[in-house]
Design a protein around this motif. Structure first.
Motif, PDB file in Angstrom:
ATOM      1  N   GLY A  93      14.077  86.289 107.408  1.00  0.00           N
ATOM      2  CA  GLY A  93      13.024  87.138 107.967  1.00  0.00           C
ATOM      3  C   GLY A  93      11.863  86.354 108.570  1.00  0.00           C
ATOM      4  O   GLY A  93      10.990  86.926 109.204  1.00  0.00           O
ATOM      5  N   ALA A  94      11.835  85.045 108.369  1.00  0.00           N
ATOM      6  CA  ALA A  94      10.724  84.252 108.914  1.00  0.00           C
ATOM      7  C   ALA A  94      11.168  83.514 110.170  1.00  0.00           C
ATOM      8  O   ALA A  94      12.299  83.049 110.253  1.00  0.00           O
ATOM      9  CB  ALA A  94      10.247  83.260 107.868  1.00  0.00           C
ATOM     10  N   GLU A  95      10.269  83.395 111.119  1.00  0.00           N
ATOM     11  CA  GLU A  95      10.622  82.732 112.364  1.00  0.00           C
ATOM     12  C   GLU A  95      10.328  81.239 112.289  1.00  0.00           C
ATOM     13  O   GLU A  95       9.309  80.822 111.747  1.00  0.00           O
ATOM     14  CB  GLU A  95       9.830  83.345 113.520  1.00  0.00           C
ATOM     15  CG  GLU A  95      10.597  83.304 114.817  1.00  0.00           C
ATOM     16  CD  GLU A  95       9.843  82.612 115.937  1.00  0.00           C
ATOM     17  OE1 GLU A  95      10.493  82.266 116.925  1.00  0.00           O
ATOM     18  OE2 GLU A  95       8.638  82.424 115.806  1.00  0.00           O
ATOM     19  N   SER A  96      11.247  80.440 112.795  1.00  0.00           N
ATOM     20  CA  SER A  96      11.042  78.993 112.859  1.00  0.00           C
ATOM     21  C   SER A  96      11.573  78.506 114.187  1.00  0.00           C
ATOM     22  O   SER A  96      12.263  79.240 114.890  1.00  0.00           O
ATOM     23  CB  SER A  96      11.826  78.261 111.769  1.00  0.00           C
ATOM     24  OG  SER A  96      11.531  78.760 110.516  1.00  0.00           O
ATOM     25  N   PHE A  97      11.266  77.258 114.513  1.00  0.00           N
ATOM     26  CA  PHE A  97      11.896  76.664 115.692  1.00  0.00           C
ATOM     27  C   PHE A  97      12.114  75.184 115.468  1.00  0.00           C
ATOM     28  O   PHE A  97      11.522  74.571 114.576  1.00  0.00           O
ATOM     29  CB  PHE A  97      11.079  76.941 116.960  1.00  0.00           C
ATOM     30  CG  PHE A  97       9.721  76.299 116.980  1.00  0.00           C
ATOM     31  CD1 PHE A  97       9.554  74.999 117.442  1.00  0.00           C
ATOM     32  CD2 PHE A  97       8.612  77.002 116.540  1.00  0.00           C
ATOM     33  CE1 PHE A  97       8.300  74.415 117.457  1.00  0.00           C
ATOM     34  CE2 PHE A  97       7.347  76.425 116.550  1.00  0.00           C
ATOM     35  CZ  PHE A  97       7.192  75.126 117.012  1.00  0.00           C
ATOM     36  N   LEU A  98      13.012  74.641 116.256  1.00  0.00           N
ATOM     37  CA  LEU A  98      13.314  73.209 116.191  1.00  0.00           C
ATOM     38  C   LEU A  98      13.460  72.734 117.626  1.00  0.00           C
ATOM     39  O   LEU A  98      14.122  73.384 118.433  1.00  0.00           O
ATOM     40  CB  LEU A  98      14.624  72.983 115.430  1.00  0.00           C
ATOM     41  CG  LEU A  98      15.052  71.526 115.261  1.00  0.00           C
ATOM     42  CD1 LEU A  98      14.220  70.852 114.163  1.00  0.00           C
ATOM     43  CD2 LEU A  98      16.529  71.434 114.874  1.00  0.00           C
ATOM     44  N   THR A  99      12.841  71.603 117.950  1.00  0.00           N
ATOM     45  CA  THR A  99      12.929  71.085 119.313  1.00  0.00           C
ATOM     46  C   THR A  99      13.858  69.885 119.333  1.00  0.00           C
ATOM     47  O   THR A  99      13.740  68.987 118.496  1.00  0.00           O
ATOM     48  CB  THR A  99      11.523  70.693 119.823  1.00  0.00           C
ATOM     49  OG1 THR A  99      10.658  71.806 119.599  1.00  0.00           O
ATOM     50  CG2 THR A  99      11.553  70.389 121.302  1.00  0.00           C
ATOM     51  N   VAL A 100      14.827  69.919 120.237  1.00  0.00           N
ATOM     52  CA  VAL A 100      15.867  68.889 120.273  1.00  0.00           C
ATOM     53  C   VAL A 100      16.082  68.397 121.708  1.00  0.00           C
ATOM     54  O   VAL A 100      15.632  69.028 122.658  1.00  0.00           O
ATOM     55  CB  VAL A 100      17.211  69.438 119.743  1.00  0.00           C
ATOM     56  CG1 VAL A 100      17.107  69.820 118.279  1.00  0.00           C
ATOM     57  CG2 VAL A 100      17.681  70.631 120.562  1.00  0.00           C
ATOM     58  N   GLU A 101      16.787  67.278 121.824  1.00  0.00           N
ATOM     59  CA  GLU A 101      17.098  66.753 123.166  1.00  0.00           C
ATOM     60  C   GLU A 101      18.311  67.466 123.751  1.00  0.00           C
ATOM     61  O   GLU A 101      18.390  67.712 124.944  1.00  0.00           O
ATOM     62  CB  GLU A 101      17.422  65.252 123.113  1.00  0.00           C
ATOM     63  CG  GLU A 101      16.222  64.337 122.905  1.00  0.00           C
ATOM     64  CD  GLU A 101      15.957  64.087 121.439  1.00  0.00           C
ATOM     65  OE1 GLU A 101      16.932  63.952 120.671  1.00  0.00           O
ATOM     66  OE2 GLU A 101      14.772  64.055 121.044  1.00  0.00           O
TER      67      GLU A 101
END
Ligand SMILES: Cc1cc2nc3c(=O)[nH]c(=O)nc-3n(C[C@H](O)[C@H](O)[C@H](O)COP(=O)(O)OP(=O)(O)OC[C@H]3O[C@@H](n4cnc5c(N)ncnc54)[C@H](O)[C@@H]3O)c2cc1C
Ligand code: FES
Lengths: 83, 447
Positions: free
Chosen positions: B92-100
């Motif tokens: 239910g929680a929003e997250s993000f990950l930044t990748v190449e």
């Protein structure tokens, strides 16, 4: 090694095994209907079984639109049919 | 870092190949465990060549380079300063990950066709019946009828029988003789004979006799109506046989989910059988830099092809050389995938089974007649307009189940073919998963 989980569906007390989905428990108990549709009030159960069709949505601990085919049962969880 | 979305056979093979080449991998899946639709998120996989799954599971667990991010539903992704941001929901929680770099391995789901009664409890996909016993240890019903088309019906029927279900019938709409049209593909994939023998043995063990040229055309009050059909799926004659069952599991092959790649701008194309898939090059690279795609989303071909494509994508994304042998293997497996399409076509005769009352959009409860009215009385010419007029495809599943069928119904009523651009439009959606407006608003504020 299975442990018993207790939860409620529309206030009925039910038990299932750890790791089972809400829908799996309801089907194993012979009561597959999870909700009535909004307009025609037709009974619905699971259809795709893998989280795609959203036919099986229920209210879990007050949060609507949860997929009964994916959501695993947890101790003390309250599941309600979604109008 | 490489983000891999989907931990089925393709995603697992990609993760292992990339990690072996030294890349750091974040492996996402919406499920609790890895394995995807075939290996089913359980550690005790059973079935044909099950030890292969265990090999990948062990490799992922023991690799220090792979982080498995479970119960993470990726709902969107976007380019940001030359990098790619993966937006996901976890608990239910929003997250993000930044990748190449990204490898999409999001798989497919059962393709379904409407018939009167397909929306009653007890009617489900073969995938659902399989997921219930494989993933949850529950047999879907007392008397189960398996129907539709495609080799996937075999593991479902035999698996259910093995799990103790009473399988009252196995109906395959197409004739097995259609395989005779693909002799070279069969010769290039000799191992498939062993798989066939494996299933024939199981069929015999459980006294299951497939019936060819038959389809379920209705289901009511625990009785399925069976018609004789040809490969067009048009019913032959008006006689209907009845089979009593409390579960009817009907599926017509698979349909990939292209939403996430579509959001990222990866170019799609229409496969020979009308399925929308991604266009990729020989290294599984999509039309977008740094985004590779592997598995069912580049064309339905089964777990073996998914594994090979995943391995190629993993090697390519980590900058390693792709062995020629692997490319040859993929080419043979592609030939087999084409043979599958030739052997198990899905005709449009189903449009004659449905009645005016048949529900077409399950979410919004839109009937066949409502869709026809939107064409004949309100002038809709494509599925987008019909959708706005009837709400077909606007429910929670975002048209994943009905949009292809709606497009076919409209084209049929207007006596034309569904155009490739309409097929692609009907397969794409602005979000890869429905999320609440609150989450969307929070996400926007990150911009
Ligand atoms: C229900 C079902 C049962 C099947 N059973 C068999 C079988 O018994 N035998 C057989 O040969 N073939 C089977 N197949 C065919 C099967 O799809 C392929 O053979 C094989 O699993 C394809 O592998 P894949 O890695 O491409 O995709 P999949 O195995 O489908 O894996 C895709 C994974 O991506 C995840 N995913 C997708 N979108 C997202 C997202 N937005 N965010 C996070 N995670 C996401 C899914 O949870 C899934 O785990 C089955 C297919 C389905 C749909
Ligand atoms: S049955 Fe399709 S989402 Fe649950």
């Amino acid at each position: 090694m299975s442990s018993v989980i207790e939860f409620t569906f529309d206030d009925k007390e039910l038990t299932g095994e750890k790791g089972q989905s809400i829908a799996a428990v309801l089907i194993s108990l012979g009561t597959p209907i999870v909700r009535l549709t909004r307009f025609e009030k037709q009974p619905r159960s699971i259809f795709c079984g893998i989280g795609i069709c959203f036919d099986c949505v229920v209210i879990v601990d007050g949060v609507a639109n949860q997929r009964a085919c994916l959501t695993q049962i947890r101790q003390g969880m309250s599941v309600r049919s979604q109008p | 870092m490489i983000a891999i979305i989907g931990a089925g056979p393709a995603g697992l093979a990609a993760a292992v190949a990339a990690a072996r080449s030294g890349a750091e991998v974040a492996l996402f899946d919406a499920s609790t465990n890895f394995g995807g639709q075939y290996w089913r998120h359980r550690t005790d996989v059973a079935g044909y060549k099950a030890e292969r799954a265990q090999k990948y599971f062990d490799a992922v667990i023991s690799s220090p380079n792979i982080t498995f991010i479970s119960e993470a539903q990726v709902w969107s992704a976007e380019r940001r300063d030359g990098l790619i941001q993966i937006n996901y929901l976890q608990g239910g929680a929003e997250s993000f990950l930044t990748v190449e770099k990204v490898i999409l391995a999001t798989g497919a789901h059962d393709r379904t066709l409407p018939f009167p009664g397909w929306d009653y409890p007890g009617s489900m996909t073969p995938g659902a019946a399989q997921a219930l016993y494989k993933g949850h240890g529950v047999v879907a019903g007392k008397r189960i009828l398996i129907a539709g088309s495609g080799p996937f019906l075999l593991p479902v029927a035999t698996g259910l029988a093995e799990a103790g279900a009473h399988v009252v019938g196995l109906l395959e709409a197409n004739s097995p003789l259609r395989w005779a049209r693909s002799p070279i593909a069969l010769l290039r994939n000799p191992l498939k004979f062993f798989e066939l023998i494996y299933y024939l043995r199981l069929l015999r063990r459980y006294s299951l006799k497939p019936q060819f040229g038959a389809a379920v055309v209705g289901y009511e009050n625990g009785v399925a109506q069976i018609a004789r059909v040809g490969s067009s799926l048009r019913a032959k004659g008006v006689d209907r046989r009845e089979i009593a069952c409390d579960v009817v599991a009907v599926g017509w092959g698979f349909q990939p989910d292209v939403s996430l790649g579509g959001i990222l701008g990866c170019v799609e194309k229409v496969d020979r059988d009308g399925t929308v898939i991604f266009q990729v090059d020989s290294s599984q690279l999509s039309s977008q830099a740094n985004i590779w795609i592997a598995g069912e989303a580049t064309g339905i071909g089964g777990a073996d092809l998914s594994i090979t494509e995943g391995e190629i994508a993993g090697l390519a994304a980590s900058g390693s050389e792709i062995p020629k042998k692997l490319l040859r293997k993929r080419s043979a497996q592609h030939a087999f995938a084409r043979a599958l399409q030739k052997s198990y076509p899905v005709g449009d005769g189903w449009k004659e089974w449905i009645t005016p009352e048949t529900t077409i959009c399950r979410c919004e409860e839109v009937s066949h007649s409502a869709i026809l009215d939107s064409i004949h009385e309100l002038g809709a010419e494509d599925s987008r307009t019909a959708k706005l007029l009837t709400r077909a495809g606007m429910g929670l599943c975002q048209g994943r189940i009905c949009s292809r069928n709606v497009a076919e119904i409209i084209a049929g009523a207007r006596k034309c073919e569904v155009s490739p651009s309409e097929r692609i439009a009907a397969s794409n959606r602005p979000l890869a998963a429905p999320i609440s407006l609150g989450v969307l608003a929070d996400g926007e504020s990150l911009n």
